[in-house]
Design an enzyme around this catalytic site. Structure first.
Site, short mmCIF file in Angstrom:
data_model
loop_
_atom_site.label_atom_id
_atom_site.label_comp_id
_atom_site.label_asym_id
_atom_site.label_seq_id
_atom_site.Cartn_x
_atom_site.Cartn_y
_atom_site.Cartn_z
N CYS A 62 9.38 17.47 -41.26
CA CYS A 62 10.14 16.97 -42.41
C CYS A 62 9.93 15.46 -42.57
CB CYS A 62 11.60 17.38 -42.28
SG CYS A 62 12.43 17.46 -43.87
N GLU B 299 13.37 23.30 -34.93
CA GLU B 299 14.36 22.94 -33.92
C GLU B 299 15.77 23.41 -34.28
OE1 GLU B 299 13.04 21.03 -36.14
OE2 GLU B 299 14.52 19.61 -36.91
N HIS C 14 12.26 22.94 -40.28
CA HIS C 14 12.86 22.48 -39.02
C HIS C 14 12.94 23.59 -37.98
CE1 HIS C 14 14.46 18.60 -40.55
NE2 HIS C 14 14.51 19.24 -41.70
N GLY D 236 14.87 13.58 -40.52
CA GLY D 236 15.87 12.53 -40.70
C GLY D 236 15.60 11.87 -42.03
N GLU D 237 15.58 10.56 -42.02
CA GLU D 237 15.30 9.82 -43.25
C GLU D 237 14.05 8.99 -43.00
OE1 GLU D 237 16.62 10.04 -46.25
OE2 GLU D 237 15.11 8.54 -46.78
N SER D 238 12.96 9.35 -43.68
CA SER D 238 11.67 8.75 -43.35
C SER D 238 11.64 7.24 -43.60
CB SER D 238 10.56 9.45 -44.13
OG SER D 238 10.78 9.38 -45.52
N ILE E 34 15.36 21.42 -45.44
CA ILE E 34 16.46 20.54 -45.85
C ILE E 34 15.88 19.32 -46.57
CG2 ILE E 34 18.45 19.19 -45.07
CD1 ILE E 34 18.33 20.94 -42.45
N ARG E 35 16.09 19.24 -47.85
CA ARG E 35 15.51 18.15 -48.67
C ARG E 35 14.04 17.94 -48.27
NH1 ARG E 35 17.29 13.15 -49.17
NH2 ARG E 35 18.04 12.95 -47.06
N1 GLN Z 1 14.17 13.84 -47.54
C1 GLN Z 1 13.98 13.20 -46.26
C2 GLN Z 1 12.99 12.04 -46.39
O1 GLN Z 1 12.40 11.90 -47.41
C3 GLN Z 1 13.49 14.19 -45.24
C4 GLN Z 1 14.54 15.23 -44.99
C5 GLN Z 1 14.56 15.75 -43.59
O2 GLN Z 1 13.90 15.25 -42.70
N2 GLN Z 1 15.35 16.78 -43.38
O3 GLN Z 1 12.84 11.29 -45.48
#
Ligand code: GLN
Length: 192
Positions: free
Chosen positions: A78, A172, A170, A46-48, A134-135
């Site tokens: 991630c 999942e 990921h 997600g977004e940390s 993903i990112r």
């Molecule tokens: N770029 C996101 C972060 O820095 C992590 C990306 C993800 O969890 N798919 O939180």
């Protein structure tokens, strides 16, 4: 044995479903009491920064640290891996700091926001695993107790330190459940 998936933000539903497919008891958790009722915890992608802020706001961060002190296995994917890290390059964002690693966020650059790769992962039998990034962050430093499980080129993307597992990709989001099974074996071992 109950697996909890931290459900403040991110792709927690996919993690819950992945463990349901394996027939284990799993629940989405977001309150401190629910976290403390688990035997193992997954921190989703997600977004940390967002997940970190919500951890502080709802007191969930303290509950996770308590769970960790009890020896419960914790797996971060991630964004979850970023939250597990002791150090985050060029960031003072909140983190659990449980794992002796340094991570770099969005480490594959803008041109390759997401990609897939077939990776051999130490401790995961039966050949390479299809992995989705993903990112994704990478691990740029490991402490002496940290075991590297997988790398992409020269970048560390999976590691374990005792009760903690970190993956930059990921599992999942694919149908291969071998990393979930690896985590379940960590849980079995932790229960002697
Ligand atoms: N770029 C996101 C972060 O820095 C992590 C990306 C993800 O969890 N798919 O939180």
């Amino acid at each position: 044995m109950r697996i909890g998936v931290l459900s403040l933000q991110g792709d927690f539903a996919e993690h819950v479903q992945a463990f349901e497919e394996l027939g284990v008891e799993v629940s989405a958790v977001k309150r401190p009491e629910a976290v403390l009722a688990c035997d193992a915890l997954v921190l989703p992608g997600g977004e940390s920064t967002t997940i970190g802020k919500l951890c502080v706001r709802f007191g969930v961060g303290e509950a996770i640290l308590d769970l960790a002190r009890r020896g419960a296995p914790i797996w971060g994917t991630c964004a979850g891996m970023i939250l597990l890290a002791r150090e985050i390059e060029e960031s003072d964002q909140w983190r659990l700091g449980l794992m002796d690693i340094t991570v770099r966020r969005n480490a594959f650059g803008r041109q390759v926001e997401s990609f897939e790769a077939d990776l051999e992962i130490a401790g995961v039998p039966e050949g390479p695993l299809r992995t989705v990034f993903i990112r994704a962050p990478v691990i740029t430093r490991i402490g002496p107790q940290v075991e590297v499980l997988a790398s992409v080129e020269d970048k560390i993307v999976a590691a374990r330190e005792g009760q903690y597992l970190a993956t930059a990709f990921h599992p999942e989001l694919t149908t291969d459940r071998r990393v979930e099974q690896f985590f379940l074996r960590m849980l079995e071992q932790s229960n002697g």
